[in-house]
Enzyme design. Structure first.
Site, PDB file in Angstrom:
ATOM      1  N   LYS A 191      -1.726  10.487  -1.069  1.00 30.01           N
ATOM      2  CA  LYS A 191      -0.943   9.637  -1.973  1.00 30.01           C
ATOM      3  C   LYS A 191      -1.515   8.233  -1.818  1.00 30.01           C
ATOM      4  O   LYS A 191      -1.166   7.496  -0.902  1.00 30.01           O
ATOM      5  CB  LYS A 191       0.535   9.678  -1.565  1.00 30.01           C
ATOM      6  CG  LYS A 191       1.542   9.409  -2.671  1.00 30.01           C
ATOM      7  CD  LYS A 191       1.362   8.126  -3.438  1.00 30.01           C
ATOM      8  CE  LYS A 191       1.996   6.929  -2.770  1.00 30.01           C
ATOM      9  NZ  LYS A 191       1.607   5.639  -3.393  1.00 30.01           N
ATOM     10  N   GLU A 266       0.039   3.658  11.338  1.00 34.74           N
ATOM     11  CA  GLU A 266      -0.874   2.512  11.480  1.00 34.74           C
ATOM     12  C   GLU A 266      -0.260   1.385  10.668  1.00 34.74           C
ATOM     13  O   GLU A 266      -0.294   1.421   9.432  1.00 34.74           O
ATOM     14  CB  GLU A 266      -2.267   2.856  10.909  1.00 34.74           C
ATOM     15  CG  GLU A 266      -2.901   4.117  11.480  1.00 34.74           C
ATOM     16  CD  GLU A 266      -3.546   3.894  12.832  1.00 34.74           C
ATOM     17  OE1 GLU A 266      -3.491   2.766  13.338  1.00 34.74           O
ATOM     18  OE2 GLU A 266      -4.087   4.861  13.388  1.00 34.74           O
ATOM     19  N   CYS A 300      -5.754  -5.639   8.255  1.00 37.54           N
ATOM     20  CA  CYS A 300      -4.686  -5.440   9.242  1.00 37.54           C
ATOM     21  C   CYS A 300      -5.036  -6.096  10.573  1.00 37.54           C
ATOM     22  O   CYS A 300      -4.156  -6.598  11.266  1.00 37.54           O
ATOM     23  CB  CYS A 300      -4.404  -3.957   9.424  1.00 37.54           C
ATOM     24  SG  CYS A 300      -5.864  -2.996   9.837  1.00 37.54           S
ATOM     25  N   GLU A 398       3.583 -11.342   9.159  1.00 40.84           N
ATOM     26  CA  GLU A 398       2.273 -11.020   8.589  1.00 40.84           C
ATOM     27  C   GLU A 398       2.214 -11.534   7.142  1.00 40.84           C
ATOM     28  O   GLU A 398       3.031 -11.159   6.319  1.00 40.84           O
ATOM     29  CB  GLU A 398       2.077  -9.500   8.599  1.00 40.84           C
ATOM     30  CG  GLU A 398       0.702  -9.085   8.120  1.00 40.84           C
ATOM     31  CD  GLU A 398       0.532  -7.570   8.040  1.00 40.84           C
ATOM     32  OE1 GLU A 398       1.445  -6.877   7.556  1.00 40.84           O
ATOM     33  OE2 GLU A 398      -0.536  -7.081   8.453  1.00 40.84           O
TER      34      GLU A 398
HETATM   35  P1  NAD Z   1       2.941  -0.537   1.881  1.00 37.50           P
HETATM   36  O1  NAD Z   1       3.693  -0.145   3.101  1.00 37.50           O
HETATM   37  O2  NAD Z   1       3.650  -1.310   0.844  1.00 37.50           O
HETATM   38  O3  NAD Z   1       2.379   0.756   1.128  1.00 37.50           O
HETATM   39  C1  NAD Z   1       1.515   1.673   1.758  1.00 37.50           C
HETATM   40  C2  NAD Z   1       1.634   3.020   1.081  1.00 37.50           C
HETATM   41  O4  NAD Z   1       2.945   3.529   1.298  1.00 37.50           O
HETATM   42  C3  NAD Z   1       1.433   2.987  -0.438  1.00 37.50           C
HETATM   43  O5  NAD Z   1       0.704   4.134  -0.823  1.00 37.50           O
HETATM   44  C4  NAD Z   1       2.853   3.064  -0.960  1.00 37.50           C
HETATM   45  O6  NAD Z   1       2.954   3.624  -2.243  1.00 37.50           O
HETATM   46  C5  NAD Z   1       3.491   3.976   0.072  1.00 37.50           C
HETATM   47  N1  NAD Z   1       4.957   3.877   0.169  1.00 37.50           N
HETATM   48  C6  NAD Z   1       5.738   2.793  -0.044  1.00 37.50           C
HETATM   49  N2  NAD Z   1       7.042   3.124   0.137  1.00 37.50           N
HETATM   50  C7  NAD Z   1       7.073   4.422   0.490  1.00 37.50           C
HETATM   51  C8  NAD Z   1       8.124   5.329   0.812  1.00 37.50           C
HETATM   52  N3  NAD Z   1       9.395   4.973   0.822  1.00 37.50           N
HETATM   53  N4  NAD Z   1       7.796   6.601   1.128  1.00 37.50           N
HETATM   54  C9  NAD Z   1       6.495   6.994   1.139  1.00 37.50           C
HETATM   55  N5  NAD Z   1       5.472   6.182   0.825  1.00 37.50           N
HETATM   56  C10 NAD Z   1       5.748   4.906   0.515  1.00 37.50           C
HETATM   57  O7  NAD Z   1       1.645  -1.287   2.403  1.00 37.50           O
HETATM   58  P2  NAD Z   1       0.544  -2.043   1.540  1.00 37.50           P
HETATM   59  O8  NAD Z   1       1.137  -3.298   1.026  1.00 37.50           O
HETATM   60  O9  NAD Z   1      -0.089  -1.055   0.611  1.00 37.50           O
HETATM   61  O10 NAD Z   1      -0.558  -2.366   2.657  1.00 37.50           O
HETATM   62  C11 NAD Z   1      -0.580  -3.508   3.435  1.00 37.50           C
HETATM   63  C12 NAD Z   1      -0.020  -3.217   4.823  1.00 37.50           C
HETATM   64  O11 NAD Z   1      -0.781  -2.200   5.454  1.00 37.50           O
HETATM   65  C13 NAD Z   1      -0.110  -4.421   5.752  1.00 37.50           C
HETATM   66  O12 NAD Z   1       1.079  -4.518   6.481  1.00 37.50           O
HETATM   67  C14 NAD Z   1      -1.272  -4.064   6.675  1.00 37.50           C
HETATM   68  O13 NAD Z   1      -1.263  -4.689   7.932  1.00 37.50           O
HETATM   69  C15 NAD Z   1      -1.103  -2.583   6.793  1.00 37.50           C
HETATM   70  N6  NAD Z   1      -2.344  -1.961   7.229  1.00 37.50           N
HETATM   71  C16 NAD Z   1      -2.403  -1.460   8.509  1.00 37.50           C
HETATM   72  C17 NAD Z   1      -3.583  -0.881   8.967  1.00 37.50           C
HETATM   73  C18 NAD Z   1      -3.673  -0.315  10.355  1.00 37.50           C
HETATM   74  O14 NAD Z   1      -4.583   0.454  10.593  1.00 37.50           O
HETATM   75  N7  NAD Z   1      -2.782  -0.646  11.272  1.00 37.50           N
HETATM   76  C19 NAD Z   1      -4.704  -0.817   8.125  1.00 37.50           C
HETATM   77  C20 NAD Z   1      -4.600  -1.337   6.843  1.00 37.50           C
HETATM   78  C21 NAD Z   1      -3.413  -1.902   6.396  1.00 37.50           C
END
Ligand code: NAD
Length: 505
Positions: A191, A266, A300, A398
């Site tokens: 997804k 993550e 991240c 963040e």
């Molecule tokens: P997000 O949490 O908004 O979304 C991530 C994914 O989750 C998307 O595909 C979204 O559609 C899905 N999602 C959202 N709500 C959901 C739910 N209720 N149920 C299931 N899926 C759901 O994150 P983002 O804005 O896309 O990404 C940025 C974030 O990701 C930042 O906080 C960043 O630090 C983190 N990140 C972490 C790592 C790591 O390895 N630790 C790597 C990259 C990004």
């Protein structure tokens, strides 16, 4: 396969040609059951790129049925060596198409082409690496129990892996999960993030071309609360590997509790970079600038908090400002661009909101330059927050943009305390030429990953993940096997042994 190149720009970078995209389920590109679509927007112009099929519960259900059939059928019965041939084939095909996948990624996300090229190459390595890891390192153990038993362990695929990914480095992060999931024998439902759907479908085309059996790999686009939530709640999906925001991770764990999912999380970060007065000044400056402003600051592991020793705080901060003034902000498809537009207007508003908060909290906000010709894009210039202090929101939360908060420190004890005084614990960076202090401070920082006198370079064999609110579990290297495989122990009696007699006359 569709033609993905419209033309080439003056740097010979492919300008992508994009069609509307569908879901990929059971080896076929299909519309969403509801026939709903959503618009995908170019962050550089804020013009619509294309329409994307918006999947929901019914589509997840179709994908789960296909993935289960493949798991119980052809994929599940393949020899490991045959399975790994497919995994290597995917790597070869990605390598062949880097020059066309990287521009697609830049077009969709605003990430500079010089950086997406490296990420796409890394995506190919992810597959090749896991093919190698499974053949050489997916090994069990044997325990001889006196001369009575032989106990041995085997790793089995878990089943259907639900992979939920963010938009900040989509192709690389998706393959980072797909490669170990497939190499260990699971089937996959991806997804992707709704703001960056393009390269996920390109990957589906590549996997299709590699000839994997239908249903082994599926892509269901859609919104988190719809497609994502349905994947998490589905009773027949065994595991969820999630990368994204900390709050989303926590909601996902709650929603997956009823079906007792395994989770790998993550999550977000607010990583410190600590520069002592004996550090190699220029190299620390290079690393600090790259670490926060590469990938448009949407990284991240970005070093978004700079702690610099008070003796060098003034020259270091001045040099950082000089760097920021010179960073080339612009068109993500131009080879010289170092910082591009943020992914989406909503995220752009969010980052700007933090800059307003920074001013309200008393920071001096120093910014680089964005040409007025780019006013339609989601550009936030590289930004330094001076006069920051530990209790500020912009230091604790963040921001996920090209924004670094700067603070001076007096001594080791103080800086360790401050570096650890946030809820996150993903990464950290320490710069000092005192070897003992380097190790000491590194080990005192609460983070999953820590670099000493180095920018963020990763060997694929090492564990990746965060502590505190930055994650649960580790992926990467053989560590991913703990999550993507089920460990079974087999106890074999080698001779007759004593069995308690119950109910025997
Ligand atoms: P997000 O949490 O908004 O979304 C991530 C994914 O989750 C998307 O595909 C979204 O559609 C899905 N999602 C959202 N709500 C959901 C739910 N209720 N149920 C299931 N899926 C759901 O994150 P983002 O804005 O896309 O990404 C940025 C974030 O990701 C930042 O906080 C960043 O630090 C983190 N990140 C972490 C790592 C790591 O390895 N630790 C790597 C990259 C990004």
């Amino acid at each position: 396969m569709t033609n993905h190149v419209k033309s080439y720009n003056e740097n010979q970078v492919a300008v992508p040609q994009v069609q509307d995209i569908k879901l990929y389920i059971d080896g076929t590109f299909v519309d969403a059951e509801s026939a709903e679509v959503f618009d995908n927007v170019n962050p550089f112009t804020n013009e619509k790129i294309n329409q994307v099929a918006s999947g929901g519960k019914g589509d997840i259900d179709r994908a789960v049925k296909a993935a289960r059939k493949a798991f119980n059928g052809e994929w599940g019965s393949l020899k490991v060596s045959e399975r790994l041939k497919y995994v290597n084939k995917i790597a070869d095909l990605i390598d062949e198409h880097i020059d066309e996948i990287a521009p697609l990624e830049s077009y969709d996300t605003g990430l500079p082409i010089s950086q997406t090229k490296k990420m796409v190459a890394r995506a190919a390595q992810n597959f090749r690496f896991y093919a190698e890891m499974v053949s050489s390192r997916l090994v069990g153990e044997v325990y001889q129990v006196d001369d009575e038993f032989l106990n041995y362990t085997i790793h089995k695929p878990v089943g259907i892996a639900g992979l939920i990914t963010p938009w900040n480095a989509p192709f690389m992060l998706e393959t980072w999960k797909i490669a170990p999931a497939l190499a260990t024998g699971n089937t996959v439902i991806l997804k992707p993030a709704e703001w960056s759907p393009l390269t996920a479908n390109r990957l589906a085309e590549i996997i299709h071309k590699a000839g994997l059996p239908d249903g082994v790999f599926n892509v269901v686009h859609g919104f988190g609360e719809n497609a994502g939530a349905a994947l998490v709640a589905h009773p027949d999906v065994e595991l969820i590997s999630f990368t994204g925001e900390t709050t989303t991770g926590s909601e996902i764990m709650k929603n997956g509790a009823d079906s007792l999912k395994q989770f790998s999380m993550e999550l977000g970060g607010k990583s410190p970079i600590i520069v002592f007065d004996d550090a190699d000044f220029e190299r620390a400056l290079d690393a600090c600038t790259w670490g926060i402003f590469s990938f448009n600051g949407e990284r991240c592991t970005a070093n978004s908090r700079l702690y610099v020793h008070e003796k060098i705080a003034e020259p270091f901060t001045r040099a950082l400002q000089e760097r920021v003034r010179n960073i080339r902000v612009g068109d993500p498809l131009k080879a010289e661009t170092q910082v591009g537009p943020l992914i989406h207007k909503k995220h752009f508003d969010n980052v700007n909101r933090y800059l307003d908060i920074a001013k309200e909290e008393g920071c001096q906000v120093i910014q680089g330059h964005v040409s007025s010709e780019f006013e339609n894009g989601n550009f936030v210039p590289p930004t330094i927050l001076l006069d920051a202090s530990q209790d500020m929101k912009v230091v604790q939360e963040e921001i996920f943009g090209p924004v670094i908060a700067v603070m001076a420190f007096k001594d080791e004890e103080e800086v360790i305390e401050k570096a650890n005084d946030v809820r996150y614990g993903l990464a950290g960076y320490v710069w000092t030429n005192d070897l003992q202090r380097g190790h000491r401070v590194a080990q005192a920082i609460d983070s999953g990953m820590l670099w000493v006198n180095s920018q963020n370079v990763r060997d694929l064999r090492t564990p990746f993940g965060g502590s505190k609110h930055s994650g649960i579990g580790r992926e990467g290297g053989h560590y991913a096997f703990e999550f993507y495989t089920e460990l079974q122990v087999i106890h074999v009696a080698m001779k007759e042994h004593h069995i308690p007699q119950f109910g025997k006359n």
